[in-house]
Design an enzyme around this catalytic site. Structure first.
Site, mmCIF file in Angstrom:
data_model
loop_
_atom_site.group_PDB
_atom_site.id
_atom_site.type_symbol
_atom_site.label_atom_id
_atom_site.label_comp_id
_atom_site.label_asym_id
_atom_site.label_seq_id
_atom_site.Cartn_x
_atom_site.Cartn_y
_atom_site.Cartn_z
ATOM 1 N N HIS A 1 44.700 44.379 9.414
ATOM 2 C CA HIS A 1 44.295 44.805 8.062
ATOM 3 C C HIS A 1 44.710 46.259 7.856
ATOM 4 O O HIS A 1 44.671 47.066 8.788
ATOM 5 C CB HIS A 1 42.771 44.650 7.921
ATOM 6 C CG HIS A 1 42.308 44.790 6.497
ATOM 7 N ND1 HIS A 1 42.150 46.013 5.896
ATOM 8 C CD2 HIS A 1 41.987 43.858 5.561
ATOM 9 C CE1 HIS A 1 41.746 45.827 4.641
ATOM 10 N NE2 HIS A 1 41.639 44.516 4.418
ATOM 11 N N SER B 1 41.966 43.150 -4.803
ATOM 12 C CA SER B 1 41.240 43.115 -6.073
ATOM 13 C C SER B 1 41.283 41.750 -6.757
ATOM 14 O O SER B 1 41.393 41.660 -7.987
ATOM 15 C CB SER B 1 41.759 44.216 -7.006
ATOM 16 O OG SER B 1 41.574 45.488 -6.408
ATOM 17 N N GLY C 1 35.818 43.024 -1.852
ATOM 18 C CA GLY C 1 34.637 43.323 -2.668
ATOM 19 C C GLY C 1 33.964 42.094 -3.263
ATOM 20 O O GLY C 1 32.724 41.956 -3.211
ATOM 21 N N ASN D 1 36.298 38.851 3.296
ATOM 22 C CA ASN D 1 36.292 39.950 4.274
ATOM 23 C C ASN D 1 35.181 40.913 3.865
ATOM 24 O O ASN D 1 35.344 41.684 2.927
ATOM 25 C CB ASN D 1 37.659 40.659 4.251
ATOM 26 C CG ASN D 1 37.659 41.911 5.114
ATOM 27 O OD1 ASN D 1 36.796 42.099 5.958
ATOM 28 N ND2 ASN D 1 38.651 42.776 4.897
ATOM 29 N N TRP D 2 34.066 40.802 4.581
ATOM 30 C CA TRP D 2 32.906 41.622 4.198
ATOM 31 C C TRP D 2 33.096 43.099 4.520
ATOM 32 O O TRP D 2 32.309 43.926 4.091
ATOM 33 C CB TRP D 2 31.660 41.134 4.934
ATOM 34 C CG TRP D 2 31.113 39.824 4.458
ATOM 35 C CD1 TRP D 2 31.622 39.029 3.457
ATOM 36 C CD2 TRP D 2 29.951 39.159 4.967
ATOM 37 N NE1 TRP D 2 30.839 37.910 3.326
ATOM 38 C CE2 TRP D 2 29.805 37.964 4.234
ATOM 39 C CE3 TRP D 2 29.030 39.462 5.961
ATOM 40 C CZ2 TRP D 2 28.766 37.068 4.469
ATOM 41 C CZ3 TRP D 2 28.003 38.568 6.211
ATOM 42 C CH2 TRP D 2 27.869 37.388 5.467
ATOM 43 N N LYS D 3 34.077 43.410 5.344
ATOM 44 C CA LYS D 3 34.250 44.790 5.824
ATOM 45 C C LYS D 3 32.937 45.257 6.454
ATOM 46 O O LYS D 3 32.206 44.447 7.015
ATOM 47 C CB LYS D 3 34.708 45.717 4.696
ATOM 48 C CG LYS D 3 35.880 45.139 3.919
ATOM 49 C CD LYS D 3 36.567 46.165 3.091
ATOM 50 C CE LYS D 3 37.551 45.475 2.157
ATOM 51 N NZ LYS D 3 38.586 46.355 1.649
ATOM 52 N N GLU E 1 48.857 41.926 1.362
ATOM 53 C CA GLU E 1 47.825 42.795 0.803
ATOM 54 C C GLU E 1 48.429 44.162 0.484
ATOM 55 O O GLU E 1 48.419 45.067 1.337
ATOM 56 C CB GLU E 1 46.694 42.981 1.819
ATOM 57 C CG GLU E 1 45.904 41.730 2.106
ATOM 58 C CD GLU E 1 44.431 42.069 2.297
ATOM 59 O OE1 GLU E 1 43.618 41.417 1.647
ATOM 60 O OE2 GLU E 1 44.111 42.993 3.062
ATOM 61 N N GLU F 1 43.238 48.685 6.575
ATOM 62 C CA GLU F 1 42.219 49.681 6.938
ATOM 63 C C GLU F 1 42.219 49.935 8.437
ATOM 64 O O GLU F 1 41.980 51.059 8.891
ATOM 65 C CB GLU F 1 40.843 49.220 6.425
ATOM 66 C CG GLU F 1 40.765 49.356 4.904
ATOM 67 C CD GLU F 1 39.795 48.416 4.219
ATOM 68 O OE1 GLU F 1 38.962 47.780 4.908
ATOM 69 O OE2 GLU F 1 39.883 48.299 2.984
ATOM 70 N N GLY G 1 40.885 47.094 -2.806
ATOM 71 C CA GLY G 1 39.704 47.896 -3.112
ATOM 72 C C GLY G 1 39.880 48.845 -4.280
ATOM 73 O O GLY G 1 39.061 49.742 -4.488
HETATM 74 C C1 PEP Z 1 40.464 43.215 1.584
HETATM 75 O O1 PEP Z 1 39.550 43.834 2.070
HETATM 76 O O2 PEP Z 1 41.247 42.608 2.328
HETATM 77 C C2 PEP Z 1 40.610 43.198 0.131
HETATM 78 C C3 PEP Z 1 41.587 42.510 -0.390
HETATM 79 O O3 PEP Z 1 39.698 43.914 -0.579
HETATM 80 P P1 PEP Z 1 39.441 43.817 -2.186
HETATM 81 O O4 PEP Z 1 39.380 42.361 -2.554
HETATM 82 O O5 PEP Z 1 38.158 44.531 -2.401
HETATM 83 O O6 PEP Z 1 40.606 44.492 -2.841
#
Ligand code: PEP
Length: 254
Positions: free
Chosen positions: A95, A212, A234, A9-11, A167, A97, A173
């Protein structure tokens, strides 16, 4: 046997130049990994680039959100049909976010989930509790409510062509992942809750862990019995980090 899966997931990151070298690095790095499925979810403007660089490879591509209707006077929205037009096979739905920054609710996430299925896309449906909710022992209630928002509306059959992702918000993040045991406990809860409706669907649905995940913790997380891979934020922005995570899901090199 469920096949493992890793989704990047590049966001809101990337540029034409950066994406090219990232996608080429990942493509090269995973080309001999045949035991797992790999997906990259890029920002909308880069879907055409993902399509042109990834077609013919063993990496699928998708989007990070979409609208629940197929066309209309909705300024700024992107429809499921548009994603299909660019070869997307997957779309992230709900998600945290999106839920937190754009007030997406269980209702709107469920509508998007269903629209994705109707368009032939595979929704990657995200669930998870905040730090405060975990501290208050509400994890099962929150995750159960989010899962039920799909099952109550569309039945357990809706999960046959979907992927779930646990998640925890406190891990996304933050560099502070759930331990494999913490994640396994919630994955088991999710699978058991689905099993109450349909045991076969529960046994087959893939539940990814996200929060993470890095090269140094992926293998232990993915070794847990109910963790079927990862949703990676990330670490999906660097081939050096993403490829070893894909390798952890793939298992032994073949
Ligand atoms: C995500 O964006 O879904 C995610 C899990 O981010 P990260 O791996 O950076 O925690």
């Amino acid at each position: 046997m469920r096949r493992k899966m890793v989704v990047g997931n590049w966001k809101m990151h990337g540029s034409l130049k950066e994406n090219k070298s990232l996608l080429e690095g990942v493509k090269q790095g995973v080309k001999h990994f045949h035991n797992a499925d790999f997906v990259v979810c890029a920002p909308y403007p880069y879907l055409a680039q993902a399509q042109s660089l990834l077609q013919g490879s063993n990496i699928a591509w998708g989007a990070q959100n979409m609208c629940s209707t197929n066309d209309g006077a909705i300024t700024g929205a992107v429809s499921p049909a548009m994603l299909v037009d660019f070869g997307c096979t997957h779309v992230i739905i709900g998600h945290s976010e999106r839920r937190n920054l754009f007030n997406e609710t269980d209702d709107t996430a469920a509508a998007r989930f269903n629209a994705a299925l109707e368009a032939g896309l595979i929704p990657i449906f995200c669930m998870g509790e905040s730090h405060e909710e975990r501290e208050s022992d509400w994890t099962d209630y929150i995750v159960g409510r989010q899962l039920d928002s799909i099952i109550r509306r569309f039945g357990p059959q809706a999960l046959v062509n979907a992927v779930l992702a646990y998640e925890p918000l406190w891990a996304v993040g933050t560099g502070n992942p759930a331990t494999p045991e913490q994640a396994q406990e919630v994955h088991d809860f999710i699978r058991e809750r689905i099993a109450r409706c349909n045991m076969e669907i529960a046994a087959n649905v893939r539940i990814l862990y996200g929060g993470s995940v890095k090269p140094n913790n992926a293998a232990k997380l993915f070794a847990m019995p109910d963790i079927d891979g990862g949703l990676i934020g990330g670490a999906s922005l660097s081939a050096k980090e993403f490829v070893p995570i894909c390798q952890a899901a793939n298992g032994e090199l073949t």
